[in-house]
Design a protein around this motif. Structure first.
Motif, PDB file in Angstrom:
ATOM      1  N   ALA A   1       3.988  15.374  10.968  1.00 37.63           N
ATOM      2  CA  ALA A   1       4.146  14.645   9.709  1.00 37.63           C
ATOM      3  C   ALA A   1       3.473  15.386   8.558  1.00 37.63           C
ATOM      4  O   ALA A   1       3.989  15.431   7.444  1.00 37.63           O
ATOM      5  N   THR A   2       2.320  15.989   8.824  1.00 34.83           N
ATOM      6  CA  THR A   2       1.615  16.764   7.808  1.00 34.83           C
ATOM      7  C   THR A   2       2.453  17.945   7.332  1.00 34.83           C
ATOM      8  O   THR A   2       2.486  18.271   6.142  1.00 34.83           O
TER       9      THR A   2
ATOM     10  N   MET B   1       1.659  -0.124  10.320  1.00 37.20           N
ATOM     11  CA  MET B   1       1.808   1.014   9.409  1.00 37.20           C
ATOM     12  C   MET B   1       3.090   1.789   9.694  1.00 37.20           C
ATOM     13  O   MET B   1       3.816   2.189   8.777  1.00 37.20           O
ATOM     14  N   LEU B   2       3.375   1.998  10.974  1.00 38.61           N
ATOM     15  CA  LEU B   2       4.562   2.763  11.346  1.00 38.61           C
ATOM     16  C   LEU B   2       5.840   2.007  11.012  1.00 38.61           C
ATOM     17  O   LEU B   2       6.756   2.546  10.378  1.00 38.61           O
ATOM     18  N   PHE B   3       5.917   0.757  11.427  1.00 38.22           N
ATOM     19  CA  PHE B   3       7.142  -0.015  11.232  1.00 38.22           C
ATOM     20  C   PHE B   3       7.398  -0.347   9.776  1.00 38.22           C
ATOM     21  O   PHE B   3       8.549  -0.483   9.353  1.00 38.22           O
ATOM     22  N   THR B   4       6.328  -0.487   8.986  1.00 39.68           N
ATOM     23  CA  THR B   4       6.502  -0.858   7.587  1.00 39.68           C
ATOM     24  C   THR B   4       7.303   0.181   6.821  1.00 39.68           C
ATOM     25  O   THR B   4       8.155  -0.151   5.988  1.00 39.68           O
ATOM     26  N   VAL B   5       7.045   1.458   7.096  1.00 45.77           N
ATOM     27  CA  VAL B   5       7.618   2.498   6.234  1.00 45.77           C
ATOM     28  C   VAL B   5       8.760   3.283   6.872  1.00 45.77           C
ATOM     29  O   VAL B   5       9.448   4.038   6.177  1.00 45.77           O
ATOM     30  N   MET B   6       8.994   3.123   8.176  1.00 46.08           N
ATOM     31  CA  MET B   6       9.926   4.049   8.831  1.00 46.08           C
ATOM     32  C   MET B   6      11.341   3.990   8.245  1.00 46.08           C
ATOM     33  O   MET B   6      11.988   5.027   8.061  1.00 46.08           O
ATOM     34  N   MET B   7      11.826   2.810   7.924  1.00 47.06           N
ATOM     35  CA  MET B   7      13.165   2.708   7.361  1.00 47.06           C
ATOM     36  C   MET B   7      13.210   3.108   5.888  1.00 47.06           C
ATOM     37  O   MET B   7      14.273   3.429   5.359  1.00 47.06           O
TER      38      MET B   7
ATOM     39  N   LYS C   1       4.261   8.567   3.192  1.00 42.62           N
ATOM     40  CA  LYS C   1       3.776   9.602   4.107  1.00 42.62           C
ATOM     41  C   LYS C   1       2.347   9.312   4.538  1.00 42.62           C
ATOM     42  O   LYS C   1       2.019   9.409   5.729  1.00 42.62           O
ATOM     43  N   ALA C   2       1.469   8.950   3.592  1.00 50.18           N
ATOM     44  CA  ALA C   2       0.067   8.683   3.916  1.00 50.18           C
ATOM     45  C   ALA C   2      -0.072   7.517   4.883  1.00 50.18           C
ATOM     46  O   ALA C   2      -0.859   7.561   5.831  1.00 50.18           O
ATOM     47  N   VAL C   3       0.700   6.463   4.645  1.00 52.68           N
ATOM     48  CA  VAL C   3       0.645   5.288   5.525  1.00 52.68           C
ATOM     49  C   VAL C   3       1.167   5.641   6.917  1.00 52.68           C
ATOM     50  O   VAL C   3       0.610   5.204   7.931  1.00 52.68           O
ATOM     51  N   TYR C   4       2.217   6.449   6.979  1.00 48.69           N
ATOM     52  CA  TYR C   4       2.805   6.831   8.268  1.00 48.69           C
ATOM     53  C   TYR C   4       1.826   7.655   9.099  1.00 48.69           C
ATOM     54  O   TYR C   4       1.646   7.400  10.295  1.00 48.69           O
TER      55      TYR C   4
ATOM     56  N   VAL D   1       0.837  -1.209   0.000  1.00 49.26           N
ATOM     57  CA  VAL D   1       0.000   0.000   0.000  1.00 49.26           C
ATOM     58  C   VAL D   1       0.870   1.257   0.000  1.00 49.26           C
ATOM     59  O   VAL D   1       0.567   2.237  -0.686  1.00 49.26           O
ATOM     60  N   SER D   2       1.977   1.220   0.777  1.00 44.64           N
ATOM     61  CA  SER D   2       2.862   2.394   0.827  1.00 44.64           C
ATOM     62  C   SER D   2       3.548   2.638  -0.512  1.00 44.64           C
ATOM     63  O   SER D   2       3.831   3.783  -0.875  1.00 44.64           O
ATOM     64  N   ASP D   3       3.833   1.563  -1.242  1.00 47.24           N
ATOM     65  CA  ASP D   3       4.391   1.732  -2.585  1.00 47.24           C
ATOM     66  C   ASP D   3       3.399   2.426  -3.514  1.00 47.24           C
ATOM     67  O   ASP D   3       3.772   3.236  -4.359  1.00 47.24           O
ATOM     68  N   ILE D   4       2.104   2.095  -3.329  1.00 47.21           N
ATOM     69  CA  ILE D   4       1.065   2.611  -4.218  1.00 47.21           C
ATOM     70  C   ILE D   4       0.596   4.008  -3.796  1.00 47.21           C
ATOM     71  O   ILE D   4       0.478   4.927  -4.619  1.00 47.21           O
ATOM     72  N   LYS D   5       0.332   4.182  -2.510  1.00 47.75           N
ATOM     73  CA  LYS D   5      -0.252   5.427  -1.999  1.00 47.75           C
ATOM     74  C   LYS D   5       0.772   6.407  -1.430  1.00 47.75           C
ATOM     75  O   LYS D   5       0.443   7.571  -1.194  1.00 47.75           O
ATOM     76  N   GLY D   6       1.976   5.946  -1.179  1.00 48.67           N
ATOM     77  CA  GLY D   6       3.001   6.816  -0.622  1.00 48.67           C
ATOM     78  C   GLY D   6       3.256   6.531   0.844  1.00 48.67           C
ATOM     79  O   GLY D   6       2.323   6.241   1.610  1.00 48.67           O
TER      80      GLY D   6
END
Length: 473
Positions: free
Chosen positions: A185-186, A118-124, A79-82, A72-77
């Motif tokens: 984050a916003t 959601m947080l751990f998926t994208v933080m790195m 930042k949105a997932v975070y 989802v983060s690859d598709i939507k970005g």
């Protein structure tokens, strides 16, 4: 990916600070809960295997949703997932604090775990996309340090809050922190991100992987109570294997996989990920078991136990300084050095008994934390350096999945070995350990056998790291 680099140093620092915020809050909550486990066991009159699900439910959903949210983060970005992760985590925290029974608390923790995923998926993934190469290892060290701060501050804050205000407030403290992080984050995280060529989502693969995890974790956790050869447990193991096989076969067949298994053809990434996972299995086990050692075996109150449980994390504050060591000696060597300290720590744990001095306990736990501090950041940098172009968020989500799954397995294996090594009227009784034991020495074999298992796992982590190699880049 170079087109997305943040040029201004100030903006780079703000991004790192926000990534650190996510690492901090998610880890704070895990250890805040751990220190309260004996209290929850006594209040709800449930055994360690049941109260363990307040940790496992969180880790299960965190683990099970990481691959889907990575896509989802690859598709939507990212930042949105975070941002959404902070919101879901906040709602989950409120529901946890309002729970009136153990079942409601476990369900709320599961929902909270979705936010953690959601947080751990994208933080790195933020770091290799937005930061220049020369800052990445140090930034990852700062993120692991923030995570260590959450782990370190969780026990004393949790012990203090539980002792003075009750366990519910260990969840409510997350609310203002999450609100502040959503606002920041916003304002400060870039919205631009590398768009993938493939935007289809593998719903079947997500269902297979999540169901396989549920059946496996349930079988390991309940095997002692229901019987390892009981039809229910054997069926769960069989279903877990079947679903995992179906997941692998599907991911190899479709052209838009949830998990690109070809990534693991890279020797450095594969062995680095295994070393990372085995090392974190010991972390999950130690953080789960030691509150019972301190409170039930040694008779310390929650506040004092919370202060002592800071120690496994204090050594991890060396994380930002491992970048220089890695540059001089290679990440692999720094990792191995840290893991060797972990074996020494478990040797000290095996020497613990009812008469061990608090100083000895402090040194042993501090050594364990130091081992993680020296190994995590270089290991993470080694793995992320192997990410192919456009796959940074995917590799980050895999690494985060390994982290949560390994922590969950650590809780499961240490709890199972502990419970199987003490009198079964204690481990299988529908009540807390404190209400069942007649003498603290009844628990000693459980701790020793669990720590022996931790030693074996630590050795395995070193073996995998020895079989990796430094990337050519």
């Amino acid at each position: 990916m170079e087109n997305y680099l943040i040029e201004k140093r100030r903006d780079q620092n703000l991004l790192v600070a926000l990534v650190c915020a996510g690492a901090f809050i998610a880890n704070l909550d895990s250890t805040i809960v751990n220190i309260a486990l004996p209290t929850l066991s006594a209040e709800f009159s449930v055994s360690p295997s049941i109260v363990a699900w307040t940790v496992l439910a969180y880790l299960l959903c965190e683990t099970g949703f990481m691959l889907p949210f990575g896509k989802v983060s690859d598709i939507k970005g990212i930042k949105a997932v975070y941002q959404a992760g902070f919101f879901v985590f906040m709602i989950g925290s409120i529901l946890c604090g309002m729970s009136s029974g153990i079942t409601e608390l476990i369900a709320a923790r599961a929902f909270q775990g979705i936010g953690g995923a959601m947080l751990f998926t994208v933080m790195m993934a933020f770091i290799p996309i937005y930061l220049p190469a020369e800052r990445r290892v140090k930034a990852m060290g700062m993120v692991t340090t923030a995570a260590a701060a959450g782990v370190a501050l969780g026990p004393p804050i949790g012990g203090w809050i539980t002792a003075l205000f009750g366990w519910r407030w260990i969840f409510f403290v997350n609310v203002p922190f999450c609100l502040a992080s959503i606002y920041a984050a916003t304002r400060f995280i870039p919205s631009a991100y590398p768009h993938p060529a493939e935007k289809r989502f593998d719903f079947s693969g997500a269902a297979y992987s999540f169901a396989a995890l549920i059946f496996f974790l349930y079988a390991v956790n309940m095997g002692l109570e229901l019987g390892w050869m009981s039809p229910e447990i054997l069926s769960c193991f069989t279903l877990s294997i079947a679903l995992a096989t179906a997941f692998v076969l599907r991911e190899r067949k479709i052209d838009y996989p949830l998990l690109d298994l070809e990534l693991f053809s890279d020797k450095t990434l594969r062995n680095g990920m295994l070393a990372f996972s085995f090392s974190l299995t010991t972390v999950g086990g130690v953080l789960f078991l030691f509150p019972f050692y301190l409170e039930e075996f040694r008779g310390l109150n929650t506040h004092v136990a919370g202060m002592i449980m800071m120690l496994p994390s204090l050594g991890q504050f060396v994380g930002p300084y491992t970048g220089g060591l890695s540059a001089k000696n290679s990440p692999q060597r720094v990792c191995i050095g840290g893991m060797l300290l972990g074996i020494l720590a478990f040797a000290a744990f095996l020497a613990l008994d009812a008469k061990s001095s608090l100083l000895f306990i402090v040194v042993a736990l501090g050594l364990f934390g130091l081992s993680q501090g020296f190994s995590k950041a270089p290991n993470a940098a080694l793995i992320m350096a192997c990410a192919p172009p456009g796959c940074s968020s995917t590799v980050s989500s895999i690494m985060s999945l390994c982290r949560s799954l390994s922590m969950a397995l650590g809780v499961l294996f240490f709890e199972t070995i502990f419970s199987d090594s003490i009198p079964h009227e204690i481990s299988l009784g529908n009540t807390s350990v404190a209400e069942t034991i007649t003498h603290a020495d009844e628990l000693a074999p459980g701790f020793m056998h669990a720590f022996a298992f931790g030693t074996i796992v630590s050795i395995a982590a070193i073996v995998f790291m020895l079989n990796s190699k430094k990337p050519d880049a």
